[in-house]
Design an enzyme around this catalytic site. Structure first.
Site, mmCIF file in Angstrom:
data_model
loop_
_atom_site.group_PDB
_atom_site.id
_atom_site.type_symbol
_atom_site.label_atom_id
_atom_site.label_comp_id
_atom_site.label_asym_id
_atom_site.label_seq_id
_atom_site.Cartn_x
_atom_site.Cartn_y
_atom_site.Cartn_z
ATOM 1 C CG ASP A 82 -1.994 1.024 1.196
ATOM 2 O OD1 ASP A 82 -2.439 1.365 0.090
ATOM 3 O OD2 ASP A 82 -2.428 1.475 2.281
ATOM 4 C CG HIS A 83 -0.299 4.858 0.272
ATOM 5 N ND1 HIS A 83 -0.763 5.832 -0.581
ATOM 6 C CD2 HIS A 83 -1.334 4.533 1.071
ATOM 7 C CE1 HIS A 83 -2.033 6.087 -0.316
ATOM 8 N NE2 HIS A 83 -2.409 5.305 0.670
ATOM 9 C CD GLU A 134 -4.231 8.219 -4.173
ATOM 10 O OE1 GLU A 134 -4.467 9.343 -3.702
ATOM 11 O OE2 GLU A 134 -3.725 7.283 -3.499
ATOM 12 C CG HIS A 174 -5.341 8.308 3.625
ATOM 13 N ND1 HIS A 174 -5.009 9.072 2.531
ATOM 14 C CD2 HIS A 174 -5.279 7.020 3.208
ATOM 15 C CE1 HIS A 174 -4.753 8.287 1.496
ATOM 16 N NE2 HIS A 174 -4.905 7.031 1.880
ATOM 17 C CG ASN A 225 -7.380 0.678 0.786
ATOM 18 O OD1 ASN A 225 -7.794 -0.286 0.142
ATOM 19 N ND2 ASN A 225 -6.279 1.325 0.461
ATOM 20 C CB THR A 228 -8.704 5.012 11.115
ATOM 21 O OG1 THR A 228 -7.631 5.648 10.409
ATOM 22 C CG2 THR A 228 -8.958 5.769 12.409
#
Length: 281
Positions: A82-83, A134, A174, A225, A228
């Site tokens: 991810d990222h 993205e 996010h 996704n 949190t």
């Protein structure tokens, strides 16, 4: 073994009208609970190693952990970077046994984002794995501001890069701790009208459950996704476990009490996204 690529789980989701959860992992305890929950619900799951996870545990170790959990699961498990911000990130994840690479060039000019993401997608496909990119920028609840995805730019990005999934910015952020926001459905409809690539929502914890259910079964959003929301469950369960006996110091004993509440909360989250197979009884 049920290790799967991102494309292998998202294409059926796109065809059959459901979504798959991309669960942001930080360590063994949460990823193990996530796979247990997916097994219990009878749905695929995407285990995600983001920047904070990689700062704590090296990618080669994470790859082995993800693949071990896939070996023990009865449902498809995707090992997802991810990222990834650099080619080196993506290459290391590929070499470490990941089955999906997310290259994040979202803050770069469109032409550069297309060029770099396309190169990562080519590298991934040559190795038989998947790539997510993205377009637009998904910001942070207490940080950088989002830039909404332009539908025409999304069309160009999807066509030029050949990505297997496309993360979009449509009101999502996010690290949002509440569900007071919501996604811009008009923008989503405009984007999905010009592409057949499965769409991804980062920051899915901040999306109201009712809207997650609606879009999972009624749009081209095939991946949400979630980080949190479940990190908060982990933190609460850990605090409760410590406070039950402040004199206890054995972390194995303490952490063993996290599994059940986290797995239960994860099952609730997974139910928002529809099912690909009947739930386990």
């Amino acid at each position: 073994m049920t290790l799967a690529t991102l494309a292998a789980v998202l294409q059926p989701a796109l065809k059959n009208g459901y979504a798959v959860a991309g669960l942001v992992t930080l360590g063994w305890e949460d990823m193990r609970a996530y796979v247990a929950a997916a097994d219990a619900e009878g749905v695929p799951v995407i285990l995600q190693a983001g920047p904070s996870c990689r700062a704590h545990t090296p990618l080669p170790i994470l790859g082995k952990m993800f693949r071990h959990l896939a070996d023990t699961a009865s449902v498809p498990v995707v090992a997802h970077l991810d990222h990834g911000y650099t080619f080196e990130d993506c290459q290391e994840a590929l070499d470490s046994g990941f089955t999906s690479l997310m290259y994040d060039g979202s803050q770069k000019p469109l032409s550069q984002n297309i060029d770099e993401t396309g190169r990562i997608a080519e590298m991934a496909h040559a190795a038989g794995i998947s790539c997510e990119g993205e377009i637009g920028f998904v910001g942070y609840a207490e940080g950088a501001t989002s830039k909404g995805t332009d539908p025409e730019e999304a069309r160009k990005f999807a066509e030029a890069t050949g990505v297997d999934a496309m993360a979009i910015s449509v009101g999502n952020v996010h690290l949002q701790e509440n569900k007071e926001g919501g996604l811009e459905e008009e923008r989503i409809r405009a984007i999905e009208a010009v592409t057949d690539v499965p769409l991804v929502i980062h920051g899915g914890s901040g999306v109201p459950s009712a809207q997650r259910r609606k879009l999972a079964t009624g749009s081209k959003i095939c991946k949400f996704n979630i980080g949190t929301e479940l990190r908060k469950v982990f933190g609460t369960a850990l605090r409760d476990a410590v406070n039950r006996n402040p004199d206890r110091f054995d972390r194995v004993a303490i952490l063993s009490e996290i599994h059940d509440p986290l797995a239960a909360a994860t099952r609730v989250v997974l139910r928002d996204f529809g099912r690909s197979v009947p739930a386990a009884q």
